[in-house]
Scaffold this active site. Sequence first.
Site, short mmCIF file in Angstrom:
data_model
loop_
_atom_site.label_atom_id
_atom_site.label_comp_id
_atom_site.label_asym_id
_atom_site.label_seq_id
_atom_site.Cartn_x
_atom_site.Cartn_y
_atom_site.Cartn_z
N LYS A 75 0.80 -1.24 0.00
CA LYS A 75 0.00 0.00 0.00
C LYS A 75 0.82 1.27 0.00
CE LYS A 75 -3.13 -2.44 -0.52
NZ LYS A 75 -3.77 -2.37 -1.85
N HIS B 270 7.59 -7.38 -1.84
CA HIS B 270 7.24 -6.78 -0.53
C HIS B 270 8.13 -7.36 0.56
CE1 HIS B 270 3.68 -4.76 -1.96
NE2 HIS B 270 2.90 -5.81 -2.03
N SER C 127 -5.15 2.57 3.98
CA SER C 127 -5.25 1.91 2.68
C SER C 127 -5.27 0.38 2.85
CB SER C 127 -4.07 2.35 1.80
OG SER C 127 -4.12 1.74 0.54
S1 PPS Z 1 -0.37 -3.21 -3.13
O1 PPS Z 1 -1.61 -4.00 -2.86
O2 PPS Z 1 0.58 -3.35 -2.04
O3 PPS Z 1 0.21 -3.55 -4.43
O4 PPS Z 1 -0.87 -1.70 -3.15
P1 PPS Z 1 -0.03 -0.45 -3.66
O5 PPS Z 1 -0.07 -0.40 -5.14
O6 PPS Z 1 1.30 -0.43 -3.01
O7 PPS Z 1 -0.83 0.77 -3.05
C1 PPS Z 1 -2.16 1.07 -3.41
C2 PPS Z 1 -2.36 2.54 -3.05
O8 PPS Z 1 -1.67 3.35 -4.02
C3 PPS Z 1 -2.61 4.24 -4.60
N1 PPS Z 1 -2.25 4.55 -5.98
C4 PPS Z 1 -2.07 5.81 -6.43
N2 PPS Z 1 -2.13 7.00 -5.78
C5 PPS Z 1 -1.94 8.12 -6.53
N3 PPS Z 1 -1.72 8.11 -7.85
C6 PPS Z 1 -1.63 6.94 -8.54
N4 PPS Z 1 -1.42 6.96 -9.85
C7 PPS Z 1 -1.80 5.72 -7.81
N5 PPS Z 1 -1.81 4.40 -8.15
C8 PPS Z 1 -2.07 3.72 -7.02
C9 PPS Z 1 -3.94 3.49 -4.48
O9 PPS Z 1 -5.03 4.34 -4.69
C10 PPS Z 1 -3.82 2.95 -3.06
O10 PPS Z 1 -3.91 3.98 -2.09
P2 PPS Z 1 -5.29 4.40 -1.37
O11 PPS Z 1 -4.88 5.35 -0.27
O12 PPS Z 1 -5.93 3.15 -0.84
O13 PPS Z 1 -6.11 5.09 -2.42
#
Ligand code: PPS
Length: 312
Positions: free
Chosen positions: A45, A100, A130
């Site tokens: 996340k 991870h 998240s």
């Molecule tokens: S995972 O399951 O570990 O692979 O998740 P991960 O990709 O690390 O994290 C998901 C969160 O990243 C946000 N996200 C983004 N935020 C801003 N801009 C872009 N382009 C973007 N892409 C992914 C996603 O919305 C999740 O955060 P939250 O706070 O839940 O919205």
Amino acid sequence: MARLDVTETFHSIMFPGHMHTKDSLNYATNFEFQDTDTVIVTYPKSGTTWMQEIITLVLSKGDPTIAQTQPNWARAPWLEQYYCDDVLKASNGPRVITTHLPYHLLAPALQNSKAKVIYVARNLKDVSVSYYHFHKMANFLPNPGTFSNFLNHFLKGAVHYGSWFDHVKGWTSHAKDIQNFLYIEYEEMCQDLQGSVQKVSGFLQCPLTEDELNLAQKHCSFNSMKENAMVNYTLIPQEIIDHSKGKFMRKGKVGDWRNTFTEEQSGLVDDVYSSQMTDSSLLFKWECLEKTVRPLMSFNTSESHTPRTVLA
Ligand code: PPS
């Protein structure tokens, strides 16, 4: 592979049995990295999918074809997940690998490697919110209960993939032991996406023209990625990720924790943070933005690719 209720415990860290087996975790820790590999390292996340998209677009010089036709796990598979070997064997060209895993589990495999390692860190308050929402929709993760219940587990590191503190401290304190290391924060990516894409393109030695940079930036914006089935996880069947319970691309904001945390919970996290991070010289940009936990005395600016440190 179902195993939705299975927890795989490896070196005392829990992993979802749905994607992880003892064999897949052993495969990861004994992996032979190639010097041409790019490795995305994150605590869950923290911006994993975003960095996968940025790298895809940098390598394709802004052309969105691959980003819009290949799922992220097929372009940048998780090293510790059971299908990784098959994906890597079928790929041609430079490999992009995601993980991870905490530093101590990958350190032996990375020793002497010239692979390019990109570590993305995110404010733990936003990570916890998240992660909580993701637990509600991902049927391969335990039921999180109330947020308060989840937060207590999260702060103890008693969640899948282990402790946020151990992860961040482990990787950043060993940045100097990794030959090619780029540290970047989710908050920086939100604040300056173009600068972040440029930083990644520089690190990967894959320069972009202005037009290519603009295209890359456009296709890795939150709004583009939210609509892209190759990264928003809508390809995953309902019984594995229940899309009626939330969205993977949820909010994508800095500081959204304020909509969930009580003042007491925020204070608790600050206290745990202070005690857990006493042995870390890391100063997060979000710390500066939110509140300066330790006085900013001096930055180590000699190496822009490693975490900024503060001499306290
Ligand atoms: S995972 O399951 O570990 O692979 O998740 P991960 O990709 O690390 O994290 C998901 C969160 O990243 C946000 N996200 C983004 N935020 C801003 N801009 C872009 N382009 C973007 N892409 C992914 C996603 O919305 C999740 O955060 P939250 O706070 O839940 O919205």
